[in-house]
Design a protein around this motif. Structure first.
Motif, short mmCIF file in Angstrom:
data_model
loop_
_atom_site.label_atom_id
_atom_site.label_comp_id
_atom_site.label_asym_id
_atom_site.label_seq_id
_atom_site.Cartn_x
_atom_site.Cartn_y
_atom_site.Cartn_z
N ALA A 1 0.83 -1.21 0.00
CA ALA A 1 0.00 0.00 0.00
C ALA A 1 0.87 1.26 0.00
O ALA A 1 0.58 2.22 -0.71
CB ALA A 1 -0.94 -0.01 1.20
N GLU A 2 1.94 1.23 0.78
CA GLU A 2 2.85 2.37 0.84
C GLU A 2 3.54 2.59 -0.51
O GLU A 2 3.68 3.72 -0.98
CB GLU A 2 3.88 2.16 1.95
CG GLU A 2 4.73 3.36 2.23
CD GLU A 2 3.97 4.53 2.86
OE1 GLU A 2 4.46 5.65 2.76
OE2 GLU A 2 2.88 4.31 3.43
N ILE A 3 3.95 1.50 -1.14
CA ILE A 3 4.57 1.60 -2.47
C ILE A 3 3.59 2.20 -3.47
O ILE A 3 3.95 3.06 -4.27
CB ILE A 3 5.09 0.23 -2.95
CG1 ILE A 3 6.33 -0.17 -2.14
CG2 ILE A 3 5.40 0.25 -4.44
CD1 ILE A 3 6.77 -1.61 -2.35
N ARG A 4 2.33 1.75 -3.43
CA ARG A 4 1.33 2.29 -4.35
C ARG A 4 1.16 3.80 -4.16
O ARG A 4 0.94 4.53 -5.13
CB ARG A 4 -0.01 1.58 -4.18
CG ARG A 4 -0.06 0.22 -4.85
CD ARG A 4 -1.46 -0.34 -4.93
NE ARG A 4 -2.04 -0.65 -3.63
CZ ARG A 4 -1.84 -1.75 -2.93
NH1 ARG A 4 -1.04 -2.69 -3.42
NH2 ARG A 4 -2.41 -1.95 -1.77
N LYS A 5 1.26 4.27 -2.92
CA LYS A 5 1.15 5.71 -2.66
C LYS A 5 2.36 6.47 -3.18
O LYS A 5 2.24 7.59 -3.64
CB LYS A 5 1.03 5.97 -1.15
CG LYS A 5 -0.33 5.71 -0.58
CD LYS A 5 -0.36 6.23 0.84
CE LYS A 5 -0.90 5.18 1.77
NZ LYS A 5 -0.80 5.52 3.17
N LEU A 6 3.54 5.87 -3.08
CA LEU A 6 4.79 6.56 -3.40
C LEU A 6 5.19 6.50 -4.87
O LEU A 6 5.88 7.40 -5.35
CB LEU A 6 5.93 5.99 -2.55
CG LEU A 6 5.79 6.20 -1.04
CD1 LEU A 6 6.86 5.41 -0.30
CD2 LEU A 6 5.89 7.68 -0.70
N ARG A 7 4.78 5.47 -5.57
CA ARG A 7 5.24 5.34 -6.96
C ARG A 7 4.33 6.14 -7.88
O ARG A 7 3.15 6.34 -7.60
CB ARG A 7 5.33 3.88 -7.38
CG ARG A 7 4.01 3.23 -7.69
CD ARG A 7 4.03 1.75 -7.90
NE ARG A 7 5.12 1.26 -8.70
CZ ARG A 7 5.33 -0.01 -8.97
NH1 ARG A 7 4.52 -0.93 -8.51
NH2 ARG A 7 6.33 -0.38 -9.71
N PRO A 8 4.89 6.60 -8.99
CA PRO A 8 4.08 7.35 -9.95
C PRO A 8 2.91 6.50 -10.46
O PRO A 8 3.07 5.30 -10.69
CB PRO A 8 5.05 7.67 -11.09
CG PRO A 8 6.40 7.51 -10.50
CD PRO A 8 6.27 6.49 -9.40
N VAL A 9 1.77 7.13 -10.62
CA VAL A 9 0.59 6.41 -11.08
C VAL A 9 0.81 5.82 -12.47
O VAL A 9 0.29 4.75 -12.80
CB VAL A 9 -0.64 7.37 -11.10
CG1 VAL A 9 -1.85 6.68 -11.68
CG2 VAL A 9 -0.92 7.87 -9.70
N SER A 10 1.61 6.48 -13.27
CA SER A 10 1.84 6.02 -14.65
C SER A 10 2.76 4.80 -14.71
O SER A 10 2.88 4.18 -15.76
CB SER A 10 2.45 7.15 -15.48
OG SER A 10 3.70 7.53 -14.93
N GLU A 11 3.42 4.49 -13.62
CA GLU A 11 4.36 3.35 -13.63
C GLU A 11 3.58 2.05 -13.44
O GLU A 11 2.98 1.82 -12.40
CB GLU A 11 5.38 3.50 -12.50
CG GLU A 11 6.46 2.45 -12.52
CD GLU A 11 7.48 2.68 -11.41
OE1 GLU A 11 7.99 1.68 -10.90
OE2 GLU A 11 7.73 3.83 -11.05
#
Length: 87
Positions: A37-47
């Protein structure tokens, strides 16, 4: 050949062992879910996500549900492949 009492003792002993494993799985799944969940928040949505980058704990649960299937990659191997080269 074991008698009924010995078999019951074995079942009860292994049932207690499974209870301990269930507790460990729940704890590990909670930690993995939080990290994902934390990774999903931190990574660019386009990735885009690569295979197994998210919901790895569900892959582990599936593997436990079919323990007779041999030759599958371990969850550790899948995690290493999924996150190789990602910073």
């Amino acid at each position: 050949m074991a008698d009924i009492a010995s078999n019951i003792e074995t079942i009860q002993s292994k049932a207690a062992e499974l209870d301990g494993l269930v507790t460990q799985v729940r704890a590990a799944k909670a930690v993995i879910d939080a990290a994902e969940a934390e990774i999903r928040k931190l990574r660019p949505v386009s990735e885009p996500s690569r295979a197994y980058q998210e919901r790895l704990a569900l892959v582990a649960l599936d593997a436990m549900a079919k323990p007779s299937i041999a030759g599958d990659k371990t969850v550790t191997e899948l995690a290493a492949i999924a996150w190789a080269g990602v910073a």
